[in-house]
Design a protein around this motif. Structure first.
Motif, PDB file in Angstrom:
ATOM      1  N   TYR A  68       5.606   7.979 -13.998  1.00 54.82           N
ATOM      2  CA  TYR A  68       4.345   7.337 -13.601  1.00 54.82           C
ATOM      3  C   TYR A  68       4.371   6.909 -12.132  1.00 54.82           C
ATOM      4  O   TYR A  68       3.874   5.854 -11.765  1.00 54.82           O
ATOM      5  CB  TYR A  68       4.009   6.177 -14.565  1.00 54.82           C
ATOM      6  CG  TYR A  68       3.878   6.669 -15.982  1.00 54.82           C
ATOM      7  CD1 TYR A  68       2.913   7.627 -16.309  1.00 54.82           C
ATOM      8  CD2 TYR A  68       4.743   6.256 -16.983  1.00 54.82           C
ATOM      9  CE1 TYR A  68       2.816   8.145 -17.591  1.00 54.82           C
ATOM     10  CE2 TYR A  68       4.656   6.764 -18.274  1.00 54.82           C
ATOM     11  CZ  TYR A  68       3.685   7.714 -18.565  1.00 54.82           C
ATOM     12  OH  TYR A  68       3.603   8.225 -19.830  1.00 54.82           O
ATOM     13  N   GLY A  69       4.983   7.792 -11.302  1.00 57.43           N
ATOM     14  CA  GLY A  69       4.922   7.593  -9.846  1.00 57.43           C
ATOM     15  C   GLY A  69       6.013   6.730  -9.253  1.00 57.43           C
ATOM     16  O   GLY A  69       6.091   6.610  -8.031  1.00 57.43           O
ATOM     17  N   HIS A  70       6.870   6.136 -10.096  1.00 57.96           N
ATOM     18  CA  HIS A  70       7.918   5.239  -9.580  1.00 57.96           C
ATOM     19  C   HIS A  70       9.244   5.988  -9.430  1.00 57.96           C
ATOM     20  O   HIS A  70       9.802   6.449 -10.426  1.00 57.96           O
ATOM     21  CB  HIS A  70       8.099   4.055 -10.532  1.00 57.96           C
ATOM     22  CG  HIS A  70       8.958   2.961  -9.955  1.00 57.96           C
ATOM     23  ND1 HIS A  70      10.284   3.147  -9.620  1.00 57.96           N
ATOM     24  CD2 HIS A  70       8.676   1.678  -9.629  1.00 57.96           C
ATOM     25  CE1 HIS A  70      10.775   2.019  -9.129  1.00 57.96           C
ATOM     26  NE2 HIS A  70       9.818   1.113  -9.126  1.00 57.96           N
ATOM     27  N   GLU A  88       5.345  13.524 -10.714  1.00 59.10           N
ATOM     28  CA  GLU A  88       4.350  12.450 -10.777  1.00 59.10           C
ATOM     29  C   GLU A  88       4.406  11.537  -9.562  1.00 59.10           C
ATOM     30  O   GLU A  88       3.673  10.551  -9.505  1.00 59.10           O
ATOM     31  CB  GLU A  88       4.603  11.626 -12.064  1.00 59.10           C
ATOM     32  CG  GLU A  88       4.540  12.497 -13.309  1.00 59.10           C
ATOM     33  CD  GLU A  88       4.902  11.761 -14.590  1.00 59.10           C
ATOM     34  OE1 GLU A  88       5.230  10.552 -14.535  1.00 59.10           O
ATOM     35  OE2 GLU A  88       4.843  12.398 -15.663  1.00 59.10           O
ATOM     36  N   SER A  89       5.294  11.849  -8.610  1.00 61.87           N
ATOM     37  CA  SER A  89       5.536  10.853  -7.553  1.00 61.87           C
ATOM     38  C   SER A  89       5.265  11.358  -6.145  1.00 61.87           C
ATOM     39  O   SER A  89       5.806  10.809  -5.179  1.00 61.87           O
ATOM     40  CB  SER A  89       6.972  10.325  -7.650  1.00 61.87           C
ATOM     41  OG  SER A  89       7.895  11.336  -7.330  1.00 61.87           O
ATOM     42  N   ALA A 145       5.203   8.835  -3.063  1.00 63.69           N
ATOM     43  CA  ALA A 145       6.041   7.644  -3.226  1.00 63.69           C
ATOM     44  C   ALA A 145       7.107   7.614  -2.136  1.00 63.69           C
ATOM     45  O   ALA A 145       7.456   8.648  -1.546  1.00 63.69           O
ATOM     46  CB  ALA A 145       6.694   7.642  -4.605  1.00 63.69           C
ATOM     47  N   LYS A 151      -2.554  15.823 -11.311  1.00 65.13           N
ATOM     48  CA  LYS A 151      -1.534  15.237 -10.436  1.00 65.13           C
ATOM     49  C   LYS A 151      -2.159  14.721  -9.132  1.00 65.13           C
ATOM     50  O   LYS A 151      -3.335  14.981  -8.863  1.00 65.13           O
ATOM     51  CB  LYS A 151      -0.419  16.258 -10.170  1.00 65.13           C
ATOM     52  CG  LYS A 151       0.321  16.679 -11.450  1.00 65.13           C
ATOM     53  CD  LYS A 151       1.244  15.579 -12.000  1.00 65.13           C
ATOM     54  CE  LYS A 151       1.605  15.718 -13.459  1.00 65.13           C
ATOM     55  NZ  LYS A 151       2.489  16.777 -13.844  1.00 65.13           N
ATOM     56  N   VAL A 152      -1.362  13.997  -8.322  1.00 69.75           N
ATOM     57  CA  VAL A 152      -1.907  13.310  -7.135  1.00 69.75           C
ATOM     58  C   VAL A 152      -2.591  14.307  -6.193  1.00 69.75           C
ATOM     59  O   VAL A 152      -3.702  14.067  -5.732  1.00 69.75           O
ATOM     60  CB  VAL A 152      -0.810  12.513  -6.394  1.00 69.75           C
ATOM     61  CG1 VAL A 152      -1.360  11.882  -5.114  1.00 69.75           C
ATOM     62  CG2 VAL A 152      -0.240  11.420  -7.310  1.00 69.75           C
ATOM     63  N   ARG A 202       5.373   2.958  -4.829  1.00 68.19           N
ATOM     64  CA  ARG A 202       5.096   3.853  -5.950  1.00 68.19           C
ATOM     65  C   ARG A 202       3.928   4.768  -5.601  1.00 68.19           C
ATOM     66  O   ARG A 202       3.043   4.391  -4.843  1.00 68.19           O
ATOM     67  CB  ARG A 202       4.777   2.938  -7.126  1.00 68.19           C
ATOM     68  CG  ARG A 202       4.037   3.491  -8.272  1.00 68.19           C
ATOM     69  CD  ARG A 202       3.574   2.341  -9.164  1.00 68.19           C
ATOM     70  NE  ARG A 202       2.796   1.354  -8.427  1.00 68.19           N
ATOM     71  CZ  ARG A 202       2.027   0.436  -8.980  1.00 68.19           C
ATOM     72  NH1 ARG A 202       1.939   0.342 -10.275  1.00 68.19           N
ATOM     73  NH2 ARG A 202       1.358  -0.400  -8.247  1.00 68.19           N
ATOM     74  N   ALA A 203       3.924   5.972  -6.162  1.00 76.99           N
ATOM     75  CA  ALA A 203       2.781   6.874  -5.972  1.00 76.99           C
ATOM     76  C   ALA A 203       1.699   6.500  -6.974  1.00 76.99           C
ATOM     77  O   ALA A 203       2.008   6.226  -8.138  1.00 76.99           O
ATOM     78  CB  ALA A 203       3.209   8.317  -6.189  1.00 76.99           C
ATOM     79  N   TRP A 257      -0.132   7.702  -9.253  1.00 72.75           N
ATOM     80  CA  TRP A 257      -0.493   8.820 -10.130  1.00 72.75           C
ATOM     81  C   TRP A 257      -1.478   8.337 -11.180  1.00 72.75           C
ATOM     82  O   TRP A 257      -2.672   8.621 -11.100  1.00 72.75           O
ATOM     83  CB  TRP A 257       0.732   9.463 -10.775  1.00 72.75           C
ATOM     84  CG  TRP A 257       0.328  10.617 -11.636  1.00 72.75           C
ATOM     85  CD1 TRP A 257      -0.589  11.585 -11.296  1.00 72.75           C
ATOM     86  CD2 TRP A 257       0.747  10.914 -12.961  1.00 72.75           C
ATOM     87  NE1 TRP A 257      -0.742  12.474 -12.339  1.00 72.75           N
ATOM     88  CE2 TRP A 257       0.059  12.089 -13.378  1.00 72.75           C
ATOM     89  CE3 TRP A 257       1.648  10.314 -13.848  1.00 72.75           C
ATOM     90  CZ2 TRP A 257       0.241  12.659 -14.633  1.00 72.75           C
ATOM     91  CZ3 TRP A 257       1.839  10.893 -15.086  1.00 72.75           C
ATOM     92  CH2 TRP A 257       1.133  12.062 -15.479  1.00 72.75           C
TER      93      TRP A 257
END
Ligand SMILES: *Cc1c(COP(=O)(O)O)cnc(C)c1O
Length: 378
Positions: free
Chosen positions: A134-136, A160-161, A164, A186-187, A282-283, A285
């Motif tokens: 979850y982006g972390h 997912e990142s 980040a 996705k991002v 964090r991203a 997402w």
């Protein structure tokens, strides 16, 4: 704004720039897996990640498989992976005929626990795949030390990142090799697509060979090894070039959505935001929350049902991989994974959500939470 408005959980943000590059690629005739956008994308993506090389692939799953295949991982080998991830992480190991060994995640980052990794390392262990859930980002400094000590390949599943950072360093340059996905949710996205980044030139070369069916780059139709067709198209790369140019704006907008949720949903003991380790950016997402205090079961699903009726689409967290039939009976319990999997929910997260949209979603979340509280008090 009426109650009939439905909010999907994810949506790509495509602009005139994507249209322009895509049409340009189309009109040039370079619609297959060669062309200028592919080179441009690989160069710019590597640069952004602080890696020496980027190898674009047709999706994020084959990016993982390509890494393991290029590293020579095969039958008899073991690869340590977190129990809480998308199934592709484990499947990539299975495709190689190797065995994924599942370990638990940390409650403070939801990522693989380096101490559990240490305990899982045995004589057959060849690699560790950390997942930036979850982006972390995972704890790459601890994992780096472990992998160096035991001679293991450190892989980051950074699907997912994208966006980040750890202490100012972007994902894509934090492990020996990192993989990305550009699936529609996705991002940044090309609908489907993937990429591998690495600063190991030999690994990059091996991946390029295997991506292109194993064909000798200096001798056409001579295949010294069994490879794969894992190439990305120039059309997809055109979309990705545009998404990459707009990435900061996409991330800024998504950050704003996540920040608004986290500001407004400070309602323990009912919902908790995703924890973030100091030094980590964090991203954005998918905005991620836990529903109910530790040990709660069922409340998240009730919340999701009520929100669905109110027009807010959500996603539950992943099912622990060892609970899936192909991996059943693989290992001991992973208590943190199990708890997060039962309590976690993702709320709509996409760049085009306006402040008003977010306000409406928040009102609906509050209304849904009130329903649950009332039901629990009765
Ligand atoms: C999305 C995702 C993948 C796979 O990506 P695809 O492009 O859908 O094949 C792999 N790992 C994780 C953690 C993901 O979230």
């Amino acid at each position: 704004m009426t109650i009939d408005d439905r909010f999907p959980v994810a949506r790509p943000w495509l602009s005139d720039l994507e249209e322009h590059y895509l049409l340009d690629a189309l009109r040039s005739g370079w619609i297959s897996s060669q062309g200028p956008y592919l080179h441009r994308f690989e160069n710019r993506f590597a640069e952004r990640c602080g890696a020496a090389a980027a190898v674009a692939t047709s999706n994020g799953t084959v990016a993982l498989h390509l890494v393991l295949a290029a590293a020579g991982i095969g039958p008899g080998d073991e690869v340590v992976v977190p129990a809480l991830t998308y199934v592709a992480t484990a499947n990539a190991v299975t495709y190689c005929g190797a065995r994924p060994v599942f370990v638990d995640v940390l409650p403070e980052s939801w990522c693989i626990d380096p101490e559990q990794v240490r305990a899982a390392i045995g004589p057959r262990t060849r690699a560790v795949i950390a997942v930036d859930l979850y982006g972390h980002p995972a704890d790459y400094s601890a994992l780096r030390q472990l992998c160096t000590q035991h001679g293991l390949l450190l892989v980051a599943d950074a699907a997912e990142s994208f966006g980040a950072e750890v202490d100012g360093r972007p994902t894509g340059g934090l492990a020996d090799v990192s993989t990305f996905s550009f699936f529609g949710n996705k991002v940044i996205t090309a609908g489907e697509g993937g990429c591998v980044t690495t600063s190991d030139p030999a690994l990059a070369e091996r991946m390029r060979l295997l991506r292109n069916q194993g064909m000798d780059p200096n001798r056409r139709y001579y295949f010294p090894v069994v490879g794969f067709n894992y190439r990305l198209t120039n059309l997809a790369a055109a979309l990705l070039c545009a998404q990459l140019e707009r990435a900061d704006e996409i991330i800024r907008r998504r950050d704003r959505v996540v920040a608004a949720y986290e500001r407004e949903l400070v309602d323990p003991p009912l919902v908790w935001p995703q924890p973030v380790v100091p030094g980590v950016r964090r991203a954005p997402w998918m905005a991620s929350f836990l529903v109910g205090p530790p040990g709660t079961d069922g409340l998240r699903d009730e919340l999701a049902r009520v929100l669905d009726r109110l027009g807010v689409e959500t996603r539950p967290f992943f099912v622990p991989i060892p609970q899936l039939p192909p991996y059943a009976g693989a290992a001991e319990e992973q208590p943190v994974t199990l708890d997060l999997s039962r309590r976690g929910i993702n709320l709509p997260t996409y760049a085009e959500l306006t402040d008003v949209d977010v306000k409406v979603i928040l009102e609906r979340v509050r209304a849904a939470l009130a329903t649950l509280t009332a039901a629990r008090v009765d």
